[in-house]
Design a protein around this motif. Structure first.
Motif, PDB file in Angstrom:
ATOM      1  N   MET A 189       3.079   9.500  16.242  1.00  0.00           N
ATOM      2  CA  MET A 189       3.222   9.638  14.790  1.00  0.00           C
ATOM      3  C   MET A 189       3.879   8.403  14.192  1.00  0.00           C
ATOM      4  SD  MET A 189       1.888  12.385  13.643  1.00  0.00           S
ATOM      5  CE  MET A 189       2.692  12.554  12.048  1.00  0.00           C
ATOM      6  N   GLY A 190       4.853   7.819  14.905  1.00  0.00           N
ATOM      7  CA  GLY A 190       5.510   6.622  14.392  1.00  0.00           C
ATOM      8  C   GLY A 190       4.541   5.487  14.181  1.00  0.00           C
ATOM      9  N   VAL A 191       3.622   5.313  15.147  1.00  0.00           N
ATOM     10  CA  VAL A 191       2.613   4.252  15.028  1.00  0.00           C
ATOM     11  C   VAL A 191       1.628   4.570  13.912  1.00  0.00           C
ATOM     12  CG1 VAL A 191       0.697   3.077  16.184  1.00  0.00           C
ATOM     13  CG2 VAL A 191       2.813   3.558  17.439  1.00  0.00           C
ATOM     14  N   ALA A 192       1.087   5.797  13.914  1.00  0.00           N
ATOM     15  CA  ALA A 192       0.063   6.177  12.941  1.00  0.00           C
ATOM     16  C   ALA A 192       0.604   6.161  11.517  1.00  0.00           C
ATOM     17  CB  ALA A 192      -0.500   7.556  13.287  1.00  0.00           C
ATOM     18  N   VAL A 193       1.762   6.795  11.306  1.00  0.00           N
ATOM     19  CA  VAL A 193       2.341   6.852   9.958  1.00  0.00           C
ATOM     20  C   VAL A 193       2.846   5.478   9.533  1.00  0.00           C
ATOM     21  CG1 VAL A 193       4.154   7.897   8.537  1.00  0.00           C
ATOM     22  CG2 VAL A 193       2.940   9.285  10.225  1.00  0.00           C
ATOM     23  N   GLY A 194       3.346   4.709  10.509  1.00  0.00           N
ATOM     24  CA  GLY A 194       3.776   3.356  10.185  1.00  0.00           C
ATOM     25  C   GLY A 194       2.636   2.523   9.629  1.00  0.00           C
ATOM     26  N   LEU A 195       1.465   2.614  10.264  1.00  0.00           N
ATOM     27  CA  LEU A 195       0.298   1.870   9.790  1.00  0.00           C
ATOM     28  C   LEU A 195      -0.211   2.397   8.450  1.00  0.00           C
ATOM     29  CD1 LEU A 195      -1.707   1.452  13.124  1.00  0.00           C
ATOM     30  CD2 LEU A 195      -0.721  -0.395  11.762  1.00  0.00           C
ATOM     31  N   LEU A 196      -0.317   3.717   8.339  1.00  0.00           N
ATOM     32  CA  LEU A 196      -0.908   4.304   7.139  1.00  0.00           C
ATOM     33  C   LEU A 196       0.039   4.254   5.941  1.00  0.00           C
ATOM     34  CD1 LEU A 196      -3.179   5.836   5.734  1.00  0.00           C
ATOM     35  CD2 LEU A 196      -2.248   7.959   6.668  1.00  0.00           C
ATOM     36  N   ALA A 197       1.228   4.838   6.086  1.00  0.00           N
ATOM     37  CA  ALA A 197       2.160   4.926   4.961  1.00  0.00           C
ATOM     38  C   ALA A 197       3.029   3.679   4.844  1.00  0.00           C
ATOM     39  CB  ALA A 197       3.040   6.165   5.116  1.00  0.00           C
ATOM     40  N   GLY A 198       3.476   3.161   5.990  1.00  0.00           N
ATOM     41  CA  GLY A 198       4.369   2.016   5.957  1.00  0.00           C
ATOM     42  C   GLY A 198       3.750   0.798   5.302  1.00  0.00           C
ATOM     43  N   LYS A 199       2.496   0.532   5.614  1.00  0.00           N
ATOM     44  CA  LYS A 199       1.817  -0.625   5.024  1.00  0.00           C
ATOM     45  C   LYS A 199       1.644  -0.453   3.507  1.00  0.00           C
ATOM     46  CE  LYS A 199       0.872  -3.602   8.326  1.00  0.00           C
ATOM     47  NZ  LYS A 199       1.263  -5.035   8.260  1.00  0.00           N
ATOM     48  N   VAL A 200       1.292   0.747   3.076  1.00  0.00           N
ATOM     49  CA  VAL A 200       1.104   0.981   1.637  1.00  0.00           C
ATOM     50  C   VAL A 200       2.423   0.792   0.902  1.00  0.00           C
ATOM     51  CG1 VAL A 200       0.511   2.687  -0.110  1.00  0.00           C
ATOM     52  CG2 VAL A 200      -0.856   2.531   1.964  1.00  0.00           C
ATOM     53  N   VAL A 201       3.485   1.418   1.416  1.00  0.00           N
ATOM     54  CA  VAL A 201       4.795   1.297   0.779  1.00  0.00           C
ATOM     55  C   VAL A 201       5.252  -0.160   0.771  1.00  0.00           C
ATOM     56  CG1 VAL A 201       7.236   1.911   0.955  1.00  0.00           C
ATOM     57  CG2 VAL A 201       5.483   3.650   1.349  1.00  0.00           C
ATOM     58  N   GLY A 202       5.107  -0.832   1.911  1.00  0.00           N
ATOM     59  CA  GLY A 202       5.574  -2.203   2.018  1.00  0.00           C
ATOM     60  C   GLY A 202       4.787  -3.183   1.172  1.00  0.00           C
ATOM     61  N   VAL A 203       3.461  -3.141   1.262  1.00  0.00           N
ATOM     62  CA  VAL A 203       2.615  -4.100   0.538  1.00  0.00           C
ATOM     63  C   VAL A 203       2.577  -3.779  -0.952  1.00  0.00           C
ATOM     64  CG1 VAL A 203       0.260  -4.984   0.254  1.00  0.00           C
ATOM     65  CG2 VAL A 203       1.201  -4.625   2.551  1.00  0.00           C
ATOM     66  N   LEU A 204       2.207  -2.548  -1.281  1.00  0.00           N
ATOM     67  CA  LEU A 204       2.077  -2.186  -2.694  1.00  0.00           C
ATOM     68  C   LEU A 204       3.439  -2.213  -3.384  1.00  0.00           C
ATOM     69  CD1 LEU A 204       0.044  -1.276  -4.847  1.00  0.00           C
ATOM     70  CD2 LEU A 204       0.501   1.093  -4.189  1.00  0.00           C
ATOM     71  N   GLY A 205       4.465  -1.716  -2.707  1.00  0.00           N
ATOM     72  CA  GLY A 205       5.800  -1.708  -3.305  1.00  0.00           C
ATOM     73  C   GLY A 205       6.314  -3.109  -3.582  1.00  0.00           C
ATOM     74  N   THR A 206       6.088  -4.037  -2.651  1.00  0.00           N
ATOM     75  CA  THR A 206       6.539  -5.414  -2.839  1.00  0.00           C
ATOM     76  C   THR A 206       5.797  -6.083  -3.980  1.00  0.00           C
ATOM     77  OG1 THR A 206       7.062  -5.594  -0.477  1.00  0.00           O
ATOM     78  CG2 THR A 206       6.823  -7.642  -1.711  1.00  0.00           C
ATOM     79  N   VAL A 207       4.487  -5.884  -4.038  1.00  0.00           N
ATOM     80  CA  VAL A 207       3.690  -6.457  -5.132  1.00  0.00           C
ATOM     81  C   VAL A 207       4.163  -5.894  -6.475  1.00  0.00           C
ATOM     82  CG1 VAL A 207       1.387  -6.564  -6.168  1.00  0.00           C
ATOM     83  CG2 VAL A 207       1.673  -6.934  -3.708  1.00  0.00           C
ATOM     84  N   ALA A 208       4.375  -4.585  -6.545  1.00  0.00           N
ATOM     85  CA  ALA A 208       4.832  -3.955  -7.786  1.00  0.00           C
ATOM     86  C   ALA A 208       6.177  -4.524  -8.225  1.00  0.00           C
ATOM     87  CB  ALA A 208       4.930  -2.442  -7.600  1.00  0.00           C
TER      88      ALA A 208
END
Length: 396
Positions: A298-317
């Protein structure tokens, strides 16, 4: 019908496929799926046995992961150097948005992974697995969407993935290096110094660089640093500037451009697919639904799915809100969200880091399942979102 099947037409179609930006990602997808099928078929035993056959000092799998993938890292290094000195990342203003987004896209997946595995010190070694973005897969999906995605977003994603690759290389060098052999390390440093001397002398032939690059790989392998990093180090020494006495307009005479051009198709259509076939195969025999809820998976799967969205989109925002950057031209926030989802496709580099992080084949299988789940979900959700919002015209 006969004209459609003529050799010339077939050759033209094949050449068009090889030149297509999405083709490399498509071949990798097919080989990864084939590996999973073979690993769960009557061919599974010979498949896994073949990977562990020793050829000289290394097993077949190690020759693929340590030697063949050095060419992949060489290409990654060439792309990073070219983009930093002569491309989309050549100025600080161009680096701000993809650079910050790449940093956020590495930090938050790692935090998600750590949150799931906080109570398991052994599992924490895999914190870097979900931090990587697979440039071939992600750009392949974007390219398949065609005109639904503005060109500026493709450039943004390519730049982000290149910086992400640089981050992954640094993570491997710092956190996944075994005990060091000082003598071999000194030899590697001396070889690297000779390579830089060739660069300073503006030697245009690729032959001495590649011969010394082979020596560098052997020494780096013996030093305890992961051997594939020799590819990145070699890339840094290949001259980008054109050789004296040649027209500045022609990039064909630049050693870096020539080597990058020659490596692109073999890496995209041979080396990376072989790596995917050799490492994506995971046996699902005896796998229960409980595996998918295990902290490591779950750490790997959620990290890729949710972590990337939060990190990339959040930083851009955050950067846009602070007026430190703007969205890529003609793109919308939903399109940026879809692109951030595609950043969660971490296949090649994530698999590579996972194999470095864990020696236990059972744990490696759990990591692979997490990578497959997270990458598949990210790719599908990102593509669907971009298809849906791509029909709308961006606000003027």
């Amino acid at each position: 019908m006969s004209s459609l099947m003529s050799p010339g037409r077939i050759q033209s179609t094949f050449r068009h496929f090889l030149d297509n930006e999405a083709a490399g990602g498509l071949v990798l997808m097919i080989m990864a799926a084939l590996a999973i099928i073979v690993a769960n078929s009557p061919l599974s035993e010979p498949y896994f046995h073949a990977l562990h056959i020793y050829i000289g000092p290394l097993s077949l799998q190690h020759w693929i992961n340590d030697a063949l993938m050095a060419a992949f890292f060489l290409l990654v290094g060439l792309e990073i150097k070219r983009e930093m000195l002569d491309g989309q990342l050549s100025t600080w203003s161009r680096r701000v948005l993809p650079g910050a987004a790449a940093a956020g896209g590495m930090l938050f997946p790692a935090l998600f992974y750590v949150a799931f595995n906080w109570n398991n010190p052994a599992a924490l070694r895999g914190w870097a697995v979900p931090t990587a973005t697979d440039i071939a897969f992600a750009l392949g999906v974007l390219s398949l969407l065609g005109s639904r995605v503005p060109a500026s977003l493709k450039i943004f994603l390519a730049a982000l993935a290149i910086i992400d690759d640089l981050g992954a290389v640094m993570v491997i060098a710092v956190f996944y290096t075994a005990e060091l052999n000082g003598l071999a390390l000194a030899g590697a440093a001396l070889t690297l110094a000779v390579l830089f001397s060739l660069n300073r002398m503006k030697v245009g032939s690729l032959v001495p660089y590649l011969l010394l690059g082979a020596v560098l790989w052997v020494l780096v392998f013996a030093s305890g640093v992961h051997a594939t990093l020799a590819g990145v180090l070699l890339a840094l020494t290949i001259p980008l500037k054109l050789t004296p006495g040649t027209p500045e307009a022609s990039h064909d005479v630049s050693p870096l451009h020539r080597l990058e051009h020659r490596l692109h198709k073999p890496v995209a259509f041979i080396i990376v697919p072989i790596f995917g076939f050799a490492n994506a195969g995971v046996s699902l025999a005896g796998v229960s639904l409980s595996l998918f809820s295990e902290p490591l998976t779950m750490g790997v799967a959620v990290g890729l799915l949710a972590g990337k969205v939060v990190g990339v989109l959040g930083t851009v925002a955050l950067l846009v809100k602070l007026r430190l950057a703007q969205l890529p031209a003609k793109s919308t926030w939903p399109q940026m969200a879809g692109t951030a989802l595609l950043c969660g496709i971490g296949f090649t580099m994530s698999l590579f880091i996972g194999l470095l992080a864990f020696d236990d084949p059972t744990v490696q299988d759990h990591v692979k399942i997490g990578i497959l789940l997270g990458s598949l979900a990210s790719g599908i959700l990102g593509a669907v979102l971009l298809m849906l919002v791509g029909r709308r015209k961006p606000a003027i």
